[in-house]
Enzyme design. Structure first.
Site, PDB file in Angstrom:
ATOM      1  N   CYS A 327      39.566  45.191  57.334  1.00  0.00           N
ATOM      2  CA  CYS A 327      40.246  46.153  56.244  1.00  0.00           C
ATOM      3  C   CYS A 327      39.765  47.303  57.389  1.00  0.00           C
ATOM      4  O   CYS A 327      38.964  47.683  57.662  1.00  0.00           O
ATOM      5  CB  CYS A 327      39.425  46.579  54.839  1.00  0.00           C
ATOM      6  SG  CYS A 327      39.794  47.974  54.254  1.00  0.00           S
ATOM      7  N   CYS A 330      37.698  49.946  56.099  1.00  0.00           N
ATOM      8  CA  CYS A 330      36.236  50.047  56.128  1.00  0.00           C
ATOM      9  C   CYS A 330      35.991  49.961  57.836  1.00  0.00           C
ATOM     10  O   CYS A 330      35.064  50.472  57.955  1.00  0.00           O
ATOM     11  CB  CYS A 330      36.045  48.438  56.013  1.00  0.00           C
ATOM     12  SG  CYS A 330      36.356  47.817  54.302  1.00  0.00           S
TER      13      CYS A 330
END
Ligand code: SF4
Length: 407
Positions: A327, A330
């Site tokens: 991600c 993230c």
């Protein structure tokens, strides 16, 4: 002959100007007062410099300019979408200082074509860039083309992420100025770097600006008393709550989309990563892309998280990020989260990570309030349910403020 001498002197002056080392100048002025920086800017550039005034607390720049006793110019971008209060404020400022603000308007034909094709509120649908380009960036470019330097009210504390390194003098024009611009602003001499930007209040905190305005009895935009901190166009600016960062009052609908990693988007990225693995490169790529790798962060397994969920097994508070290494949001918060964990090390607050994608996702959705990646949870010592961090600001200071409010 006399002309030749004048020309020669002119060349010498130009040479002297070219040789100014603005990095050195920025260093020299780094700890100077805004008044001194303003005075140097006006002294150096005279009529070829102007203050960019947004109609907010950057009125402080005008007050500093007045205090220098030098003449100064002020320009403002009238996008056509400002609040009525801002127009009244412009008028009050002109009267208070006895000045004429040099308003820059968007090109009428361009605005007409844009609004006719996309409507008045297209920015809510497809982002503010296009509208800002027509109403702000191009008029700004035109204004700057007539200058050799400009003065802005940018401050380091306005946006820790993007403005933390603002020097008081900048020679390269790669700027943000609350909008998307391309990095090719030019001054009247032409070419990149032909424009010097002065930021006299770069080191001043917002509260000190306000103390200054109050002390000097400077007129202020009445929107401030309605909760507005940052002031821009009416449809794209809203008041913020006490303690909320001023940037959260701008283009809020986009921030949500841009900073939140929806599970749907994540699934697409995850599928991509797994496909790479099936081609023979996947394992190395996925392992390599694990994130938050520091000794200050505990890598929690499923039983570890289940233990945390049981209040009786919690001996200290925990901050846990639910993440997926693929991600990009993230990945985007990795540096700040690692720094946070290192700062919390030894304070009695544990920091952990739990990889919550793939087969752990249903569990995380059901038990850990996972809606999107990353999800940050605080497990207090004396409450059974973890508390979800709901802000999109993931810098160290914001996360610390969250922890300090709950510990
Ligand atoms: Fe348009 Fe909003 Fe940008 Fe103003 S801030 S120019 S209304 S998109």
């Amino acid at each position: 002959m006399a002309e030749a001498v004048v020309e020669e002197k002119g060349r010498e002056w130009e040479k002297e100007e070219e040789e100014v080392d603005y990095v050195q100048l920025a260093r020299e002025l780094e700890n100077s007062s805004p008044l001194k920086v303003m005075d140097r800017a006006l002294e150096k550039f005279g009529n070829d410099i102007a203050i960019a005034f947004s109609g907010a607390e950057d009125v402080a720049l005008i007050e500093y300019a007045r205090l220098t006793g030098r003449s100064f110019r002020v320009f403002s971008l009238d996008t056509g979408r400002l609040n009525p209060e801002t127009y009244r404020f412009f008028d009050a400022v002109e009267k208070h200082y006895g000045i004429h603000i040099e308003y820059m308007f968007p090109d009428a034909v361009e605005v007409q074509a844009f609004v006719r094709s996309k409507g008045l509120f297209s920015f809510y649908e497809d982002g503010h860039q296009e509208c800002c380009r027509v109403r702000k960036v191009r008029p700004l470019r035109r204004a700057l083309k007539g200058l050799r330097a400009w003065i802005t009210g940018q401050r380091k504390d306005q946006s820790p992420g993007t403005r933390a390194q603002i020097p008081v003098v900048q020679s390269a024009e790669i700027i943000e100025l609350d909008m998307q611009v391309d990095p090719s602003f030019e001054g009247m001499d032409g070419g990149i770097g032909s424009l010097i930007k002065w930021n006299p209040v770069a080191n001043v905190e917002g509260k000190d600006i306000w103390n200054f305005l109050r002390t000097m009895d400077v007129p202020v935009n009445s929107l401030h008393s309605q909760g507005h901190v940052s002031i821009g166009c009416e449809p794209c600016t809203r008041p913020v709550l006490p303690g909320q960062h001023e940037r959260e009052g701008r283009w809020w609908w986009e921030d949500k989309k841009a900073k939140e990693c929806g599970l749907h988007k994540g699934n697409i990225a995850q599928e991509g990563a797994q496909k790479l693995g099936s081609d023979g490169n996947g394992a190395a790529t996925i392992n390599k892309s694990d994130i938050f790798e520091t000794q200050a962060i505990v890598n929690l397994s499923r039983p570890g998280v289940e233990n945390l969920l049981r209040l009786e097994n919690r001996r200290e508070p925990w901050l846990v990020v639910l993440y997926a290494p693929w991600c990009r949001f993230c990945q985007g918060m990795e540096t700040s989260f690692v720094e946070l964990a290192e700062r919390l090390s030894g304070t009695g607050i544990k920091v952990g990570k739990f990889r919550a994608d793939r087969d752990q996702k249903p569990f995380a959705q059901q038990e850990l309030q996972l809606r999107s990646f990353p999800t940050i949870l605080f497990f207090p010592m004396h409450a059974s349910r973890p508390i979800k961090y709901s802000s999109e600001r993931r810098d160290v200071d914001s996360l610390l403020a969250f922890i300090n409010a709950l510990r």
